[in-house]
Motif scaffolding. Structure first.
Motif, PDB file in Angstrom:
ATOM      1  N   HIS A  31      42.714  53.041  31.007  1.00 58.74           N
ATOM      2  CA  HIS A  31      42.571  51.599  31.242  1.00 58.74           C
ATOM      3  C   HIS A  31      41.113  51.150  31.386  1.00 58.74           C
ATOM      4  N   LYS A 210      46.097  60.297  38.096  1.00 61.57           N
ATOM      5  CA  LYS A 210      47.338  60.039  37.378  1.00 61.57           C
ATOM      6  C   LYS A 210      47.546  61.113  36.309  1.00 61.57           C
ATOM      7  N   ASP A 228      38.784  62.999  33.190  1.00 60.99           N
ATOM      8  CA  ASP A 228      38.432  61.692  33.767  1.00 60.99           C
ATOM      9  C   ASP A 228      37.743  61.878  35.123  1.00 60.99           C
ATOM     10  N   GLU A 254      54.319  53.115  33.795  1.00 60.84           N
ATOM     11  CA  GLU A 254      53.639  52.200  34.719  1.00 60.84           C
ATOM     12  C   GLU A 254      53.804  50.745  34.281  1.00 60.84           C
ATOM     13  N   ARG A 306      45.718  45.655  43.026  1.00 60.63           N
ATOM     14  CA  ARG A 306      44.585  45.613  42.079  1.00 60.63           C
ATOM     15  C   ARG A 306      45.046  45.024  40.737  1.00 60.63           C
ATOM     16  N   TYR A 317      39.299  43.604  34.389  1.00 58.99           N
ATOM     17  CA  TYR A 317      39.026  44.985  34.825  1.00 58.99           C
ATOM     18  C   TYR A 317      39.826  46.015  34.018  1.00 58.99           C
TER      19      TYR A 317
HETATM   20  C1  GN1 Z   1      42.519  53.364  36.007  1.00 55.70           C
HETATM   21  O1  GN1 Z   1      40.758  55.136  34.112  1.00 55.70           O
HETATM   22  P1  GN1 Z   1      42.243  55.332  34.238  1.00 55.70           P
HETATM   23  O2  GN1 Z   1      43.035  54.564  33.259  1.00 55.70           O
HETATM   24  O3  GN1 Z   1      42.543  56.806  34.254  1.00 55.70           O
HETATM   25  C2  GN1 Z   1      41.796  53.164  37.333  1.00 55.70           C
HETATM   26  C3  GN1 Z   1      42.608  53.806  38.452  1.00 55.70           C
HETATM   27  C4  GN1 Z   1      44.002  53.195  38.503  1.00 55.70           C
HETATM   28  C5  GN1 Z   1      44.660  53.383  37.138  1.00 55.70           C
HETATM   29  C6  GN1 Z   1      45.995  52.699  37.071  1.00 55.70           C
HETATM   30  C7  GN1 Z   1      38.064  53.755  37.539  1.00 55.70           C
HETATM   31  O4  GN1 Z   1      42.597  54.742  35.708  1.00 55.70           O
HETATM   32  O5  GN1 Z   1      41.961  53.577  39.695  1.00 55.70           O
HETATM   33  O6  GN1 Z   1      44.770  53.819  39.486  1.00 55.70           O
HETATM   34  O7  GN1 Z   1      43.827  52.826  36.099  1.00 55.70           O
HETATM   35  N1  GN1 Z   1      40.449  53.759  37.252  1.00 55.70           N
HETATM   36  C8  GN1 Z   1      39.377  53.088  37.709  1.00 55.70           C
HETATM   37  O8  GN1 Z   1      46.706  53.174  35.977  1.00 55.70           O
HETATM   38  O9  GN1 Z   1      39.456  51.979  38.243  1.00 55.70           O
END
Ligand code: GN1
Ligand code: ADP
Ligand code: MG
Length: 371
Positions: A31, A210, A228, A254, A306, A317
Motif C-alpha cells: 500500500h 502482515k 518490507d 483486508e 488509519r 496515504y
Molecule cells: C501498509 O506497506 P504495507 O502495504 O506493507 C502500512 C501498514 C498497514 C498496512 C495495512 C508504512 O503496509 O502500517 O498496517 O498498510 N505501512 C506503512 O494493510 O504505513
C-alpha cells in the motif's frame, strides 16, 4: 526492450543489473511504495519508487535497511539484498522520485489470505525468530523512520483531526464507523502506557508484520524471508503480534466488500500464537503474554482508524484502487474487532495454553483451515 516504459528504463539503467532489461511491470500488493518487477536476460529484480511522503528521510531509511540486512546476512538469514546504483549507493534520486532495487527472492509466494493454519503458524514462527534476531542487533544505530507509528492514542488524535476537517465532506456518510472508533477510546492507551511506565519492554520490532510482508517457499510453503523492512524501529512485541493477527486471522481479504465473508478465526489466532510464542518463550514477559489478545484488537482498531482517516482526508496515504477503498478496508477491520471482542475468553484460554505448553512442532498439527 522497446516495450519498456522509457522513464522506468532510465531508472533501471542507473543500477548495476546483470543482463539486458526485458520488461518492467507493476508488482505486488503493497500500500505504500510503488513496486515493479524487472526481468532481464539473466535474472529478476524488484524496483521500488519509495514513498517519500511517508518516508521523507530516504538516506536514513536506506541506511537502516543496509544495517539490518547486513546483520541478518551475517547471521545466515535470507533477507533483502540491496542492488547498488551506478555510483555505488543504495538508491538513486531523480526528478521522478527516490528509487531502490532489490534482488528478486525467487521461488517464493506472499499471501494476502492465509491458505491454511500451518502456513500461518510458520509465519508466526518466522516473525518470532525475526524478533529474536533483532534483539541481538544494536538498535542505537537505527533512525526512527516514522514517528508515533504505533502510538494508538496519537493515531486517534490524527483521526479526530481528519473527522473535524472532513475535507471531502465524507464524514456524514460514515457516521457509524466514526462513532465506533470514538466508543473505543478507552482501549487506545494500554500498550503505550505500558511502554511508558516500563511494565512492557521496549524492543526493536518490524512494525508491519502482515502476511504479504513475508515470503514463503513456493514448494515447501515454509517461511523464507521477512521483507518490507522500512518500519524497523523501537517498539513493543505486541505491535508485531497484533498486526499479524489483524491481517492473517481473518477469513477474508483486508478489502473484502462482503462483510458476511469476514470473520475472525480463533483457530488461526491459535496457530499464529503457537508459532510466535514458540520462538519467544525465553524472552516474552508475563504482561506481554497477557496482552497478546488485546494487541490483536488494538492493531485492528488502529489500522481501521488509519484507513478511515485516510478516506476522510482524500486517500493520500494508502494506495487505493477506487474511491471507497479505504472505507471498505475500515469496515473489515471493524467487523474483525467486533468478533475479537466476542472471542476474548477463547483467545485468553489459547494464550494460557500456548504459554503453558512446551515448544510446538509444526508436524504435530494438521492442515486445519480457518475457523
Ligand atoms: C501498509 O506497506 P504495507 O502495504 O506493507 C502500512 C501498514 C498497514 C498496512 C495495512 C508504512 O503496509 O502500517 O498496517 O498498510 N505501512 C506503512 O494493510 O504505513
Ligand atoms: P510496500 O511497502 O508498498 O508494502 P513491499 O516492500 O512490501 O512494499 O513490496 C510489495 C510486495 O512486493 C511484497 O508484498 C512482495 O509481494 C513483493 N516483494 C517485495 N520485495 C520482494 C523481493 N525482494 N522479492 C520478491 N518479492 C518481493
Ligand atoms: Mg509491504
Amino acid at each position: 526492450m522497446s516495450s519498456v516504459d522509457t522513464a522506468l528504463a532510465l531508472v533501471a539503467s542507473r543500477f548495476r543489473l546483470e543482463g539486458e532489461v526485458q520488461s518492467i511491470t507493476p508488482y505486488g500488493d503493497g500500500h505504500i511504495n510503488v513496486t515493479y518487477l524487472i526481468s532481464t536476460t539473466k535474472r529478476r529484480y524488484i524496483l521500488q519508487r519509495m514513498n517519500t511522503d511517508v518516508f521523507p528521510d530516504t538516506k536514513s531509511l536506506m541506511r537502516n535497511i543496509e544495517l539490518v540486512t547486513a546483520f541478518l546476512k551475517a547471521r545466515g538469514k535470507e533477507t533483502l539484498d540491496i542492488i547498488r546504483s551506478d555510483d555505488g549507493g543504495t538508491y538513486i534520486d531523480n526528478e521522478t522520485g527516490a528509487w531502490r532495487v532489490y534482488a528478486f527472492i525467487e521461488h517464493t509466494i506472499s499471501y494476502n489470505l492465509v491458505p491454511n493454519a500451518s502456513v500461518f503458524r510458520d509465519a508466526g514462527a518466522a516473525f518470532g525468530d525475526f524478533q529474536n534476531e533483532l534483539a541481538l542487533f544494536d538498535a542505537s544505530q537505527l533512525t526512527e523512520t516514522i514517528a508515533h507509528f504505533h502510538d494508538t492514542p496519537h493515531r486517534f488524535l490524527d483521526f479526530k483531526a481528519a473527522v473535524e476537517k472532513d475535507e471531502l465532506g465524507r464524514a456524514a456518510s460514515c457516521r457509524s464507523e466514526i462513532d465506533f472508533y470514538d466508543a473505543h477510546a478507552d482501549v487506545y492507551p494500554v500498550i503505550m502506557d505500558g511502554l511508558k511506565d516500563g511494565s512492557l519492554p521496549l524492543r526493536v520490532t518490524h512494525n508491519d508484520t502482515k502476511l504479504n510482508n513475508i515470503l514463503m517457499d513456493a514448494t515447501t510453503h515454509k517461511a523464507r524471508a521477512v521483507i518490507d523492512l522500512d518500519t524497523i524501529m523501537p517498539g513493543s512485541m505486541l505491535f508485531d503480534f497484533g498486526d499479524s493477527i489483524r491481517f492473517g486471522a481473518s477469513t477474508a481479504l483486508e478489502d473484502e466488500r462482503d462483510l458476511d465473508k469476514v470473520h475472525f478465526s480463533t483457530e488461526l489466532f491459535r496457530a499464529y500464537a503457537e508459532g510466535f510464542v514458540g520462538q519467544l518463550r525465553q524472552s516474552i514477559t508475563e504482561r506481554e503474554a497477557q496482552l497478546l489478545p488485546l494487541s490483536a484488537r488494538m492493531m485492528t482498531l488502529e489500522c481501521g482508524m488509519r484507513f478511515l482517516a485516510d478516506y476522510l482526508s482524500g486517500d493520500t496515504y494508502f494506495a487505493t484502487d477506487y474511491p471507497e477503498h479505504n472505507l471498505v478496508r475500515c469496515r473489515t477491520q471493524i467487523k474483525l474487532v467486533q468478533e475479537m471482542e466476542a472471542s476474548e475468553a477463547p483467545m485468553n484460554a489459547i494464550v494460557e495454553a500456548v504459554m503453558a505448553s512446551g515448544p510446538t512442532s509444526t508436524a504435530e498439527h494438521g492442515e486445519g483451515g480457518a475457523r
